[in-house]
Design a protein around this motif. Structure first.
Motif, mmCIF file in Angstrom:
data_model
loop_
_atom_site.group_PDB
_atom_site.id
_atom_site.type_symbol
_atom_site.label_atom_id
_atom_site.label_comp_id
_atom_site.label_asym_id
_atom_site.label_seq_id
_atom_site.Cartn_x
_atom_site.Cartn_y
_atom_site.Cartn_z
ATOM 1 N N ILE A 127 0.832 -1.192 0.000
ATOM 2 C CA ILE A 127 0.000 0.000 0.000
ATOM 3 C C ILE A 127 0.870 1.246 0.000
ATOM 4 O O ILE A 127 1.724 1.432 0.864
ATOM 5 C CB ILE A 127 -0.950 0.009 1.212
ATOM 6 C CG1 ILE A 127 -1.896 -1.198 1.150
ATOM 7 C CG2 ILE A 127 -1.744 1.307 1.253
ATOM 8 C CD1 ILE A 127 -2.832 -1.310 2.322
ATOM 9 N N VAL A 128 0.675 2.085 -0.994
ATOM 10 C CA VAL A 128 1.386 3.362 -1.106
ATOM 11 C C VAL A 128 0.376 4.471 -0.849
ATOM 12 O O VAL A 128 -0.713 4.479 -1.439
ATOM 13 C CB VAL A 128 2.033 3.526 -2.499
ATOM 14 C CG1 VAL A 128 2.802 4.843 -2.585
ATOM 15 C CG2 VAL A 128 2.958 2.348 -2.795
ATOM 16 N N THR A 129 0.726 5.403 0.018
ATOM 17 C CA THR A 129 -0.230 6.433 0.434
ATOM 18 C C THR A 129 0.272 7.827 0.078
ATOM 19 O O THR A 129 1.457 8.036 -0.172
ATOM 20 C CB THR A 129 -0.472 6.365 1.946
ATOM 21 O OG1 THR A 129 0.779 6.564 2.630
ATOM 22 C CG2 THR A 129 -1.066 5.023 2.345
ATOM 23 N N ALA A 130 -0.647 8.768 0.082
ATOM 24 C CA ALA A 130 -0.291 10.152 -0.236
ATOM 25 C C ALA A 130 -1.178 11.112 0.529
ATOM 26 O O ALA A 130 -2.325 10.798 0.870
ATOM 27 C CB ALA A 130 -0.416 10.411 -1.736
ATOM 28 N N GLY A 131 -0.626 12.281 0.787
ATOM 29 C CA GLY A 131 -1.384 13.409 1.302
ATOM 30 C C GLY A 131 -1.273 14.538 0.296
ATOM 31 O O GLY A 131 -0.317 14.602 -0.484
ATOM 32 N N LEU A 132 -2.241 15.433 0.301
ATOM 33 C CA LEU A 132 -2.241 16.572 -0.615
ATOM 34 C C LEU A 132 -2.392 17.853 0.190
ATOM 35 O O LEU A 132 -3.296 17.965 1.023
ATOM 36 C CB LEU A 132 -3.382 16.442 -1.624
ATOM 37 C CG LEU A 132 -3.632 17.639 -2.549
ATOM 38 C CD1 LEU A 132 -2.402 17.978 -3.377
ATOM 39 C CD2 LEU A 132 -4.840 17.370 -3.450
ATOM 40 N N LEU A 133 -1.497 18.797 -0.055
ATOM 41 C CA LEU A 133 -1.536 20.095 0.608
ATOM 42 C C LEU A 133 -1.809 21.165 -0.442
ATOM 43 O O LEU A 133 -0.985 21.409 -1.324
ATOM 44 C CB LEU A 133 -0.205 20.365 1.313
ATOM 45 C CG LEU A 133 -0.087 21.670 2.091
ATOM 46 C CD1 LEU A 133 -1.149 21.759 3.175
ATOM 47 C CD2 LEU A 133 1.309 21.805 2.703
ATOM 48 N N VAL A 134 -2.981 21.773 -0.354
ATOM 49 C CA VAL A 134 -3.387 22.840 -1.266
ATOM 50 C C VAL A 134 -3.088 24.165 -0.577
ATOM 51 O O VAL A 134 -3.579 24.414 0.531
ATOM 52 C CB VAL A 134 -4.878 22.735 -1.617
ATOM 53 C CG1 VAL A 134 -5.301 23.865 -2.547
ATOM 54 C CG2 VAL A 134 -5.175 21.373 -2.253
ATOM 55 N N ILE A 135 -2.304 25.010 -1.230
ATOM 56 C CA ILE A 135 -1.816 26.235 -0.595
ATOM 57 C C ILE A 135 -2.358 27.457 -1.326
ATOM 58 O O ILE A 135 -2.241 27.561 -2.548
ATOM 59 C CB ILE A 135 -0.268 26.264 -0.604
ATOM 60 C CG1 ILE A 135 0.283 25.041 0.150
ATOM 61 C CG2 ILE A 135 0.264 27.556 0.002
ATOM 62 C CD1 ILE A 135 1.773 24.811 -0.058
#
Length: 245
Positions: A4-12
């Motif tokens: 399992i490969v995971t990601a987070g997203l930061l919208v600036i």
């Protein structure tokens, strides 16, 4: 699970939080990563504030395989993403000679002002994300991928980055139309979910072509057999319903 490969997203960007700019990137990135077998687990939206960016970035990069950021790498005074990421990693930041050289090919000395040169400032040790069609680059530092906020540029950067990313086992999914309201199936659906813990079962209400309340049920799993078993249970449950909408 190592698969399992995971990601987070930061919208600036203040413009996202104020509503002046409507975000068009979250959905694209979510679908793109899903197709790669990467689970987008969290999305955060923060203002153009250094402390907020660093705090959010540190929370995400220590939790997920990758963190993607969008916005804040343009030429204006409030484009502080690169500086904030450099501080988060404890590295320096300076004008990247390769980027400056590209800018000099595009702009005259008079046009290449301080504002445009801001876009050439890259944290030390970062890998550039650029192509012939992308003038101002993004970059990758550690597990953080920094991209533009402009959708067309961000999408081009995703295409560049994607081949270098680790991918996991893709999530499989099947959808069935319930022809019932959520309230009619909530109880039995909960029991099916308990009986099939290796699947994710979602319930999504909509108004159908007869203007009646209806529901789509989506079953997800990385295991095809477990997906099939859970979907069979869902269909069996729906076949036994006796409801009037």
């Amino acid at each position: 699970m190592s698969d399992i490969v995971t990601a987070g997203l930061l919208v600036i960007g203040d413009e996202i939080l104020s509503g002046r700019t409507k975000d068009k990137n979250i959905g694209f990135i979510a679908e793109y990563l899903t197709n790669l077998g990467i689970d987008l687990k969290e999305v955060r939206v923060v203002s153009d504030d250094e402390g907020d960016i660093i705090a959010a970035l540190d929370a995400l990069r220590h939790r997920y395989t990758y963190v993607f950021t969008t916005g804040g790498i343009g030429p204006t005074h409030d484009d502080i993403t690169a500086d904030s990421i450099a501080k988060a990693f404890g590295v320096g930041i300076d004008h990247h000679p390769e980027v400056v050289a590209r800018f000099r090919e595009r702009w005259s000395e008079q046009e290449l002002n301080e504002a445009r040169l801001r876009m050439a400032r890259i944290p030390d040790g970062a890998e550039l994300i650029q192509s012939a069609t992308i003038l101002a680059p993004g970059f990758k530092l550690g597990n953080v991928i920094v991209m533009a906020g402009v959708p067309s540029i961000m999408q081009a950067m995703m295409d560049i980055v994607a081949p270098k990313l680790k991918s996991g086992v893709r999530m499989l999914s099947e959808t069935v139309r319930a022809n019932a309201r959520e309230g009619d199936i909530g109880g039995p659906l909960r029991e099916i979910a308990k009986a099939h813990p290796d699947t994710i079962i979602g319930s999504y209400p909509f108004t159908d072509e007869d203007q009646k309340p209806n529901t789509h049920l989506v079953v997800r799993s990385r295991d095809a057999d477990k997906l099939a078993a859970a979907m069979a249970a869902v269909k069996e449950m729906l076949a036994g319903l006796n409801v009037t909408r």
